[in-house]
Design an enzyme around this catalytic site. Structure first.
Site, short mmCIF file in Angstrom:
data_model
loop_
_atom_site.label_atom_id
_atom_site.label_comp_id
_atom_site.label_asym_id
_atom_site.label_seq_id
_atom_site.Cartn_x
_atom_site.Cartn_y
_atom_site.Cartn_z
N ASP A 147 0.88 -1.03 0.02
CA ASP A 147 -0.02 -0.02 -0.04
C ASP A 147 0.86 1.35 0.08
OD1 ASP A 147 0.98 -0.22 2.65
OD2 ASP A 147 -1.04 -0.19 3.30
N PHE A 162 6.53 2.12 -4.02
CA PHE A 162 8.27 2.28 -3.58
C PHE A 162 8.61 3.64 -4.09
CE2 PHE A 162 7.83 -2.35 -4.16
CZ PHE A 162 8.35 -2.91 -2.86
N TYR A 176 2.83 4.81 0.77
CA TYR A 176 3.43 5.40 2.10
C TYR A 176 2.43 6.07 2.90
CZ TYR A 176 8.02 4.05 -0.01
OH TYR A 176 9.22 3.05 -0.63
N HIS A 214 11.19 -9.45 0.60
CA HIS A 214 10.88 -7.90 0.32
C HIS A 214 12.23 -7.03 0.62
CE1 HIS A 214 8.89 -3.85 1.19
NE2 HIS A 214 7.85 -4.31 0.49
#
Length: 228
Positions: free
Chosen positions: A69, A82, A71, A192
């Site tokens: 989701d 990202f 930031y 991740h």
């Protein structure tokens, strides 16, 4: 036409516009309106919710990166997974992404900002599974309908495009593998890139070179990862 759908560009409406007629989307819009009625701050801004789609034409997609989701800090989210606005500190996950690219393509140096808009322009779909979030509350808009919408996007890419590289980092993204036909596309999976798990496989994964090798093998222009 719903309020949300008006923010989606025409080329994507032809692909995914039917989702706005489904009951879950009406429920999602009601949820977002309740958040606003409660004066909760939502990221990204309304006109950037579909930035990942509006920045990458469907017919140009060659790489898909799936985030979780947006930031949730002030001025960070810009609708691309990202990615953060210029002038905002590069978050740890993106910093690890840059380090991996630098390692793979040494001695190139990555830019000092975190705006990935130029990746999107090259055909990299930077798609979060959930497209909005409440300020300072990670995961707050999960389970409200966005996942159904973004799963539909992945299905369309899988069905109507060929030779796409799917980069699935972390367990959440890796759940999407069931939506992808490995005979038509390639899937690269690892941990991740967060500071808690990058050392579990992401660092040293070689995904950026592997992605470009696959694209070149199928006659497609590789991504200039340092071009941001």
């Amino acid at each position: 036409m719903t309020a949300l759908s008006t923010r989606l560009e025409k080329n994507w409406h032809a692909i995914i516009g039917g989702e706005f007629d489904r009951p879950y989307m009406a429920q999602l819009e009601q949820f977002l309106q309740r958040e606003k009625d409660l004066e909760r701050i939502i990221y990204p801004k309304d006109d950037e919710i579909f930035n990942a789609l509006n920045s990458t034409a469907f017919g140009k997609i060659k790489v898909v990166i799936i985030g979780q989701d947006p930031y949730h800090g002030a001025r960070q989210a810009n609708g691309l997974c990202f990615s953060v606005r210029k002038g905002i500190d590069i978050p740890p996950s993106l910093s690890n992404i840059y380090k991996e690219i630098d390692d793979e393509y040494h001695p190139i140096k990555m830019p000092r900002h975190g705006d990935l808009t130029k990746w999107a322009a090259q055909g990299v779909l930077l798609l979060n599974a959930t497209l909005t979030v409440r300020q300072a509350k990670a995961g707050s808009h999960q389970g409200e309908g966005w996942e159904k919408f973004t799963n539909a996007i992945i299905r369309e890419v899988n069905e109507k495009r060929e030779h796409v590289v799917f980069l699935l980092w972390g367990r959440s993204a890796q759940k999407k593998v069931a939506l992808i036909d490995p005979k038509k596309h390639t899937v690269l999976e690892t941990s991740h890139p967060s500071r808690l798990s990058a050392h579990l496989g992401f660092r040293g994964c070689g995904h950026f070179k592997k992605a470009n090798d696959y694209l070149k093998k199928h006659g497609l222009k590789p991504v200039e990862w340092q071009k941001i």
